[in-house]
Design a protein around this motif. Structure first.
Motif, PDB file in Angstrom:
ATOM      1  N   MET A   1     -37.383 -13.095 -50.235  1.00 43.23           N
ATOM      2  CA  MET A   1     -37.007 -13.402 -48.877  1.00 43.23           C
ATOM      3  C   MET A   1     -36.433 -12.171 -48.176  1.00 43.23           C
ATOM      4  O   MET A   1     -36.825 -11.857 -47.078  1.00 43.23           O
ATOM      5  CB  MET A   1     -36.007 -14.563 -48.892  1.00 43.23           C
ATOM      6  N   ILE A   2     -35.510 -11.491 -48.820  1.00 43.82           N
ATOM      7  CA  ILE A   2     -34.901 -10.314 -48.200  1.00 43.82           C
ATOM      8  C   ILE A   2     -35.956  -9.226 -48.009  1.00 43.82           C
ATOM      9  O   ILE A   2     -35.958  -8.532 -46.997  1.00 43.82           O
ATOM     10  CB  ILE A   2     -33.709  -9.807 -49.029  1.00 43.82           C
ATOM     11  N   ARG A   3     -36.871  -9.079 -48.974  1.00 41.68           N
ATOM     12  CA  ARG A   3     -37.949  -8.085 -48.842  1.00 41.68           C
ATOM     13  C   ARG A   3     -38.787  -8.385 -47.600  1.00 41.68           C
ATOM     14  O   ARG A   3     -39.140  -7.479 -46.853  1.00 41.68           O
ATOM     15  CB  ARG A   3     -38.816  -8.091 -50.102  1.00 41.68           C
ATOM     16  N   ASP A   4     -39.092  -9.667 -47.363  1.00 40.11           N
ATOM     17  CA  ASP A   4     -39.874 -10.044 -46.185  1.00 40.11           C
ATOM     18  C   ASP A   4     -39.138  -9.686 -44.895  1.00 40.11           C
ATOM     19  O   ASP A   4     -39.736  -9.193 -43.939  1.00 40.11           O
ATOM     20  CB  ASP A   4     -40.181 -11.543 -46.195  1.00 40.11           C
TER      21      ASP A   4
ATOM     22  N   LYS B   1     -40.428  -7.028 -42.063  1.00 42.14           N
ATOM     23  CA  LYS B   1     -40.544  -7.411 -40.655  1.00 42.14           C
ATOM     24  C   LYS B   1     -39.728  -6.471 -39.777  1.00 42.14           C
ATOM     25  O   LYS B   1     -40.192  -6.021 -38.727  1.00 42.14           O
ATOM     26  CB  LYS B   1     -40.088  -8.854 -40.468  1.00 42.14           C
ATOM     27  N   LEU B   2     -38.510  -6.167 -40.204  1.00 41.91           N
ATOM     28  CA  LEU B   2     -37.643  -5.274 -39.446  1.00 41.91           C
ATOM     29  C   LEU B   2     -38.246  -3.880 -39.326  1.00 41.91           C
ATOM     30  O   LEU B   2     -38.242  -3.279 -38.252  1.00 41.91           O
ATOM     31  CB  LEU B   2     -36.266  -5.221 -40.104  1.00 41.91           C
TER      32      LEU B   2
ATOM     33  N   GLU C   1     -39.709   2.602 -42.562  1.00 43.89           N
ATOM     34  CA  GLU C   1     -40.283   2.114 -43.815  1.00 43.89           C
ATOM     35  C   GLU C   1     -39.207   1.370 -44.593  1.00 43.89           C
ATOM     36  O   GLU C   1     -38.026   1.608 -44.407  1.00 43.89           O
ATOM     37  CB  GLU C   1     -40.753   3.285 -44.691  1.00 43.89           C
ATOM     38  N   VAL C   2     -39.651   0.499 -45.502  1.00 42.42           N
ATOM     39  CA  VAL C   2     -38.720  -0.194 -46.388  1.00 42.42           C
ATOM     40  C   VAL C   2     -38.495   0.666 -47.616  1.00 42.42           C
ATOM     41  O   VAL C   2     -39.428   1.225 -48.181  1.00 42.42           O
ATOM     42  CB  VAL C   2     -39.279  -1.572 -46.814  1.00 42.42           C
TER      43      VAL C   2
END
Length: 103
Positions: free
Chosen positions: A1-4, A8-9, A27-28
């Motif tokens: 969930m946090i990865r998603d 998105k951010l 980038e994440v």
């Protein structure tokens, strides 16, 4: 969930940068840590934290998800124009780390 949420951010920031601050990319960044604790009957758990990495050709900035969301909100607010220097100043002002990009 946090990865998603992080994905998105970073996508929203990259879209905003394309419109307002060309040359920046979001980038994440995943940071994994293994806990030095052996749970009975299992292996050592791994904790993963996500941050947003914002970069151009010369600099790289790192922000937590809450700080990156605040930066996105600031980009949407009316006010003076945004350039790369102002974005990296905001990253530092929000407690983020700004480094030189590896060449």
């Amino acid at each position: 969930m946090i990865r998603d949420e992080a994905e998105k951010l970073s996508m929203l920031l990259t879209e905003r940068f394309a419109l307002q601050v060309p040359g920046l990319l979001a980038e994440v960044e995943a940071i994994s840590n293994r806990i030095e604790f052996a749970a009975p009957g299992g292996g050592r758990p791994t904790l993963v934290r996500y941050r947003i990495r914002i970069r151009d050709e010369a600099r790289v900035g790192h922000l937590g998800l809450d700080e990156a969301q605040a930066l996105l909100d600031a980009l949407d607010a009316p006010g003076p124009g945004w350039g790369p220097d102002r974005v990296f100043e905001e990253i530092a002002a929000r407690g983020g780390v700004v480094d030189l990009a590896e060449q």
